[in-house]
Motif scaffolding. Structure first.
Motif, PDB file in Angstrom:
ATOM      1  N   PHE A 164       0.839  -1.203   0.000  1.00  0.00           N
ATOM      2  CA  PHE A 164       0.000   0.000   0.000  1.00  0.00           C
ATOM      3  C   PHE A 164       0.875   1.256   0.000  1.00  0.00           C
ATOM      4  N   VAL A 165       1.961   1.226   0.774  1.00  0.00           N
ATOM      5  CA  VAL A 165       2.845   2.393   0.841  1.00  0.00           C
ATOM      6  C   VAL A 165       3.569   2.585  -0.482  1.00  0.00           C
ATOM      7  N   LEU A 207      -6.174  -5.662   7.364  1.00  0.00           N
ATOM      8  CA  LEU A 207      -5.156  -5.418   8.389  1.00  0.00           C
ATOM      9  C   LEU A 207      -3.965  -4.651   7.808  1.00  0.00           C
ATOM     10  N   GLY A 208      -3.547  -5.005   6.586  1.00  0.00           N
ATOM     11  CA  GLY A 208      -2.460  -4.281   5.938  1.00  0.00           C
ATOM     12  C   GLY A 208      -2.829  -2.831   5.667  1.00  0.00           C
ATOM     13  N   GLY A 209      -4.107  -2.600   5.296  1.00  0.00           N
ATOM     14  CA  GLY A 209      -4.551  -1.221   5.108  1.00  0.00           C
ATOM     15  C   GLY A 209      -4.506  -0.399   6.379  1.00  0.00           C
ATOM     16  N   LEU A 210      -4.832  -1.031   7.505  1.00  0.00           N
ATOM     17  CA  LEU A 210      -4.745  -0.323   8.789  1.00  0.00           C
ATOM     18  C   LEU A 210      -3.297  -0.088   9.207  1.00  0.00           C
ATOM     19  N   LEU A 211      -2.397  -1.020   8.856  1.00  0.00           N
ATOM     20  CA  LEU A 211      -0.998  -0.894   9.239  1.00  0.00           C
ATOM     21  C   LEU A 211      -0.237   0.084   8.352  1.00  0.00           C
ATOM     22  N   ALA A 212      -0.682   0.286   7.108  1.00  0.00           N
ATOM     23  CA  ALA A 212       0.044   1.123   6.153  1.00  0.00           C
ATOM     24  C   ALA A 212       0.283   2.553   6.660  1.00  0.00           C
ATOM     25  N   PRO A 213      -0.719   3.262   7.236  1.00  0.00           N
ATOM     26  CA  PRO A 213      -0.420   4.607   7.747  1.00  0.00           C
ATOM     27  C   PRO A 213       0.612   4.616   8.869  1.00  0.00           C
ATOM     28  N   VAL A 214       0.641   3.555   9.675  1.00  0.00           N
ATOM     29  CA  VAL A 214       1.648   3.480  10.734  1.00  0.00           C
ATOM     30  C   VAL A 214       3.046   3.352  10.132  1.00  0.00           C
ATOM     31  N   GLY A 272       4.016   6.685   8.550  1.00  0.00           N
ATOM     32  CA  GLY A 272       4.407   7.665   9.546  1.00  0.00           C
ATOM     33  C   GLY A 272       5.829   7.458  10.030  1.00  0.00           C
ATOM     34  N   ARG A 273       6.197   6.194  10.229  1.00  0.00           N
ATOM     35  CA  ARG A 273       7.570   5.909  10.655  1.00  0.00           C
ATOM     36  C   ARG A 273       8.571   6.262   9.564  1.00  0.00           C
ATOM     37  N   LEU A 274       8.233   5.973   8.315  1.00  0.00           N
ATOM     38  CA  LEU A 274       9.133   6.297   7.214  1.00  0.00           C
ATOM     39  C   LEU A 274       9.224   7.801   6.978  1.00  0.00           C
ATOM     40  N   ARG A 275       8.180   8.545   7.313  1.00  0.00           N
ATOM     41  CA  ARG A 275       8.274  10.013   7.262  1.00  0.00           C
ATOM     42  C   ARG A 275       9.302  10.501   8.267  1.00  0.00           C
ATOM     43  N   GLU A 276       9.294   9.914   9.472  1.00  0.00           N
ATOM     44  CA  GLU A 276      10.272  10.311  10.485  1.00  0.00           C
ATOM     45  C   GLU A 276      11.695  10.035  10.017  1.00  0.00           C
ATOM     46  N   PHE A 277      11.881   8.962   9.242  1.00  0.00           N
ATOM     47  CA  PHE A 277      13.204   8.611   8.739  1.00  0.00           C
ATOM     48  C   PHE A 277      13.554   9.367   7.463  1.00  0.00           C
ATOM     49  N   ARG A 278      12.629  10.218   6.976  1.00  0.00           N
ATOM     50  CA  ARG A 278      12.819  11.004   5.762  1.00  0.00           C
ATOM     51  C   ARG A 278      12.944  10.130   4.520  1.00  0.00           C
ATOM     52  N   VAL A 279      12.448   8.901   4.582  1.00  0.00           N
ATOM     53  CA  VAL A 279      12.326   8.081   3.384  1.00  0.00           C
ATOM     54  C   VAL A 279      11.136   8.563   2.565  1.00  0.00           C
ATOM     55  N   LEU A 280      10.079   8.984   3.243  1.00  0.00           N
ATOM     56  CA  LEU A 280       8.913   9.579   2.605  1.00  0.00           C
ATOM     57  C   LEU A 280       8.829  11.042   2.977  1.00  0.00           C
ATOM     58  N   ASN A 281       8.259  11.829   2.104  1.00  0.00           N
ATOM     59  CA  ASN A 281       8.172  13.261   2.361  1.00  0.00           C
ATOM     60  C   ASN A 281       6.948  13.595   3.196  1.00  0.00           C
ATOM     61  N   ALA A 282       6.927  14.826   3.669  1.00  0.00           N
ATOM     62  CA  ALA A 282       5.841  15.241   4.553  1.00  0.00           C
ATOM     63  C   ALA A 282       4.491  15.259   3.862  1.00  0.00           C
ATOM     64  N   ALA A 283       4.487  15.407   2.526  1.00  0.00           N
ATOM     65  CA  ALA A 283       3.222  15.467   1.794  1.00  0.00           C
ATOM     66  C   ALA A 283       2.672  14.093   1.451  1.00  0.00           C
ATOM     67  N   GLU A 338       0.751  10.729   1.388  1.00  0.00           N
ATOM     68  CA  GLU A 338      -0.501  10.221   1.926  1.00  0.00           C
ATOM     69  C   GLU A 338      -0.748   8.826   1.368  1.00  0.00           C
ATOM     70  N   VAL A 339      -1.299   7.951   2.186  1.00  0.00           N
ATOM     71  CA  VAL A 339      -1.604   6.587   1.760  1.00  0.00           C
ATOM     72  C   VAL A 339      -2.898   6.607   0.955  1.00  0.00           C
ATOM     73  N   HIS A 340      -2.837   6.026  -0.242  1.00  0.00           N
ATOM     74  CA  HIS A 340      -4.016   5.914  -1.102  1.00  0.00           C
ATOM     75  C   HIS A 340      -4.387   4.438  -1.203  1.00  0.00           C
ATOM     76  N   TYR A 341      -5.649   4.160  -1.081  1.00  0.00           N
ATOM     77  CA  TYR A 341      -6.118   2.775  -1.120  1.00  0.00           C
ATOM     78  C   TYR A 341      -6.719   2.490  -2.486  1.00  0.00           C
ATOM     79  N   THR A 342      -6.062   1.603  -3.218  1.00  0.00           N
ATOM     80  CA  THR A 342      -6.527   1.183  -4.536  1.00  0.00           C
ATOM     81  C   THR A 342      -6.599  -0.344  -4.565  1.00  0.00           C
ATOM     82  N   PRO A 343      -7.321  -0.910  -5.517  1.00  0.00           N
ATOM     83  CA  PRO A 343      -7.461  -2.384  -5.547  1.00  0.00           C
ATOM     84  C   PRO A 343      -6.163  -3.120  -5.856  1.00  0.00           C
TER      85      PRO A 343
END
Length: 822
Positions: free
Chosen positions: A35-36, A327-334, A337-348, A350-355
């Motif tokens: 998802f990420v 369950l994976g969809g619920l875990l993806a924002p967590v 968020g951790r990867l944002r703290e590590f600067r792997v992902l940027n502040a902008a 957002e998790v998008h849910y697609t099939p």
């Protein structure tokens, strides 16, 4: 056959439930990662700073890369109505003594700009007026609200390491979205002074003349940029549409840019999941060996058994996927968020849910289950029909010797590579040779330990069996006897747990080694007594600060350049400029002339890029500075040992570029005054060495947490195998109760079985981690640092969790199984 499969599953619910739980866990973690990854590849760059201009020329964040001549050439185009130059520099804001940081920003500090560039967003004054003097500043409305400032208040802004007082004369509001950055506006002349660009600008916004469409404007601007982009590793880019978000540097994404951390996480997690599921499903089939033998004795053909077992695997995978996707969809924002703290992902981000990620998660579960089932079916086909008449359980047979032989062979390979690395038996090219050798040693060692672990548990049980017999309690004796005789029952758990502990230990230990090496290099390279660095990310230090520290202070600036070795393609390198005598603050091995004596037309180069590109003392290379249309031919006057204190190229101080603003200032002798503040961090020699280790750890902090994730995954799979195997032992526990054993004794026995499985695994993993630490210590030049390369603080929670979880879980499951003994 499906009805018969259901009947056999009912007799062994623990085995099937164990495989199902492991599949759900694996698919949940991989699904969250997917998802990420899918969201990262789908997200469109957010355009904020340059939302008000249709076309931007820039380099993607290289400071001062656009010279004044280029800006004038763009402004003279008939297709251009006007150009708006932009300067961006870090400007930490302090209000009433407290530094302001706005939640949700890409960077912790605001960016400074000239008011003339406000039209690029655009910004308009909401309250007050624009800045008109050097001591005035306008604040964007979002930052003003977070800081609690209003027009007329006094604030401080730290630029180049110095806090300067300013009066807030205006509050500006952006016309569009403004969510991930903050801005301070100064007069244009004062902004150029603060940024230290010396005439160059960071980007140029281009507005078209009337009747000129964007395509025509882009072609005209591209013709002007051709001389600057010819054979350059630092091209000037034309950005339109969503690409303007990348040009402004607000949104940084990992997709398609070198090593992709997100896909590495997916691959690593998926690989470990395949191993865990295969081990659990293989163990499940082994525990059902007698029932499979009965089916063979009653005339079931091998093809029918294959269909039955593969159908079971697909059914389990589909059930696991149905549970794992939400369950994976619920875990993806967590995870995000951790990867944002590590600067792997940027502040902008957002998790998008697609099939698509949900589909890939289900397909992953089905593929893993099928692969594991095919491997397990091959073993099941070896079961003889006569085994149906045997009283001894099939899992009492010995482990396959092929596994032991392969594990020992991997140990021998790891030992051979260690001797090559430590004894310098083969000349390994620097720096990749030793790194590849260390990686090969690490992988060989982890594989060997994972394969040998069940045999090691068997050996430990055999050695402890006499002592358990003399100890007295029947539970301890039976536990050691079970571990020895039914060792295949514990093989899957031992292999999974060993893999997780060892992999986490060697990865984190190797990271500790690289952190130590960064600190050790600082000890060898830096002779300065104090090192000053800006406290804010991407900030710099100014010449006023260096002069205030005395003549012995040396400032070093970093900038990107294009280097064109003779007969080779252009490459981008980091160059350094120094103000002051470098030899007083750095101690480097140098071939050729002294670093402090470079003249115009001369450069020095670091050893590693010089060797890679065939450059030596006296070689001629061409260098293009940022924003210059032509290359300059220079002579390599010296080659110096690689160091993190300087770039790959050292430019002479006297040249077209000024050395300031500085990335660091080195001081030999006492500082003479207190300089540490919210804008500047001052290190003494010991503190600076520690900071280098912390910088190394910060750059690679994703890797230790990834290894811990894998370790936890393996721990859960191991505990799951140990605990749920107990569910299928009702008859065994019933026989013990009929022989007079109390419930407490049976539970005690199950707990000791888990302990006797986990403790040898912990000892084996720790020995493997210590062995790799020995390799690191010897390659580092001595054994004094061996203990610092063993991550006890990281391994202790994993080992303790495995021991406690396995023992407590087994006892609780036994208690539940014996609840109804009728």
């Amino acid at each position: 056959m499906l009805w018969l499969a259901w009947r056999t599953v009912r007799r062994h619910p623990g085995s099937v439930l164990g495989a199902l739980i492991t599949l759900i866990l694996a698919a949940t973690v991989v699904g969250a990662m997917w998802f990420v990854v899918d969201s990262d590849e789908r997200q469109r760059p957010v355009v904020e700073r340059y939302a008000g201009v249709p076309l931007v020329v820039g380099t993607g964040g290289i400071a001062g890369a656009l010279p004044p001549g280029l800006v004038r050439a763009l402004d003279a185009l008939p297709e251009v109505a006007r150009t708006v130059p932009d300067l961006t520099f870090v400007a930490p804001l302090s209000v009433r003594g407290a530094t302001v940081s706005v939640p949700g920003d890409q960077y912790p500090s605001p960016a400074g700009h000239g008011w003339g560039s406000a039209a690029l967003t655009p910004f308009r004054i909401e309250r007050g007026r624009p800045p008109g003097a050097p001591g005035e500043v306008a604040v964007d409305a979002r930052l003003a609200g977070a800081a609690g400032v209003a027009v007329g208040e006094r604030v401080e802004v730290a630029v180049s390491g110095v806090f300067r007082p300013y009066e807030v004369v205006g509050v500006a509001a952006a016309a569009g979205a403004w969510r991930h950055q903050s801005a301070l506006f100064f007069t244009d002349d004062h902004a150029a002074e603060l940024a230290g660009r010396r005439g160059g600008v960071d980007a140029v916004g281009v507005f078209p003349a009337g009747g000129v469409d964007q395509e025509r404007l882009g072609r005209a601007v591209g013709r002007v940029l051709e001389p600057y982009n010819r054979r350059s590793a630092l091209p000037l880019r034309v950005s339109t549409g969503d690409a303007r978000g990348r040009a402004e540097g607000n949104v940084v994404t990992s997709s398609g840019e070198g090593f992709n951390t997100l896909w590495f996480l997916v691959y690593t997690t998926g690989l470990v999941a395949v191993g865990m599921v295969s081990a659990v499903m293989g163990l499940s089939l082994r525990r059902r060996g007698r029932e499979l033998a009965v089916l063979r004795a009653e005339g079931a053909r091998p093809g029918q058994l294959r269909v039955m077992l593969v159908a079971e695997a697909v059914l389990l995978a589909l059930v696991a996927g149905a549970v794992a996707v939400p369950l994976g969809g619920l875990l993806a924002p967590v995870v995000a968020g951790r990867l944002r703290e590590f600067r792997v992902l940027n502040a902008a981000f957002e998790v998008h849910y697609t099939p698509l990620p949900a589909l890939w998660t289900v397909l992953f579960g089905v593929t893993v289950a099928l692969a594991a089932s095919v491997l397990a079916v091959r073993r099941a086909m070896r079961i003889r029909p006569g085994d149906a008449l045997a009283e001894a359980p099939a899992e009492g047979r010995r482990l396959g010797r092929g596994r032991l032989i392969t594990g020992l062979a991997m140990f021998v390979l790891a030992l051979a590579l260690t001797l090559v690395l430590i004894g310098n038996l083969v000349a390994l090219p620097e720096p990749l040779g030793p790194m590849i050798a260390q990686l090969a040693i690490m992988m060989s060692l982890v594989t060997a330990v994972g394969l040998v672990a069940p045999w090691f548990v068997l050996l430990a049980g055999s050695l402890l069996r006499p002592a358990a017999a003399r100890a007295g309690p029947a539970g301890a004796f039976l536990a050691t006897a079970n571990v020895v005789f039914n060792h295949r029952r514990f093989a899957g758990a031992a292999g999974s747990l060993t893999l997780g502990l060892t992999l986490a230990g060697v990865i984190i230990g190797t990271q500790f080694f690289h952190d130590w090496r960064a600190a050790h290099r600082a000890i060898a390279d830096v002779t300065a007594d104090h090192v000053l660095k800006p406290s804010a990310i991407n900030n710099a230090l100014g010449e006023d600060l260096r002069r205030g520290l005395g003549d012995g202070a040396v400032g070093v600036r970093m900038l990107p350049v294009t280097v064109l070795p003779e007969g080779r393609a252009p490459v981008m390198m980091t160059a350094s400029l120094a103000t002051g005598d470098l030899t007083r603050v750095l101690s480097l091995t140098v071939r050729g002339g002294p670093l402090g004596g470079l003249e115009a037309g001369q450069v020095a180069m670091s050893e590693e890029p010089a060797a890679r590109h065939g450059v030596g003392v006296g070689s001629r290379v061409r260098i293009r500075l940022p924003g210059a249309p032509d290359e300059v031919s220079v002579t390599v006057a010296a080659v110096y040992a690689g160091t993190t204190e300087l770039g790959q190229v050292l430019l002479p101080s006297a040249g077209p570029l000024q050395a300031e603003p500085y990335a660091a200032i080195y001081v030999r002798g006492p500082l003479g005054r207190e300089v540490s503040s919210a804008a500047v961090v001052s290190y003494d020699r010991r503190e600076y060495v520690e900071s280098k280790a912390m910088e190394s750890a910060g750059r690679n902090r994703v890797l230790p947490y990834t290894s811990m994730l894998i370790g936890v995954f393996c721990l859960v799979a191991a505990v799951n195998s140990l605990c749920l195997a107990v569910v299928d032992r009702r008859r065994e526990f019933g026989a013990m109760r009929r022989l007079g054993m109390r419930r407490g004794q049976v539970m005690w026995m199950a707990g000791w079985e888990s302990v006797l499985t986990v403790l040898p695994v912990v000892a084996l993993s720790l020995a493997a981690v210590a062995a790799l630490g020995f390799v690191h210590a010897v390659s580092a030049g001595g054994m004094a640092s061996l203990m610092s390369f063993i991550p006890f603080a990281w391994l202790a929670p994993l080992a303790g969790g495995a021991l406690l979880g396995a023992a407590a879980g087994s006892v609780l499951v036994v208690r539940a199984v014996m609840r109804n003994e009728r």
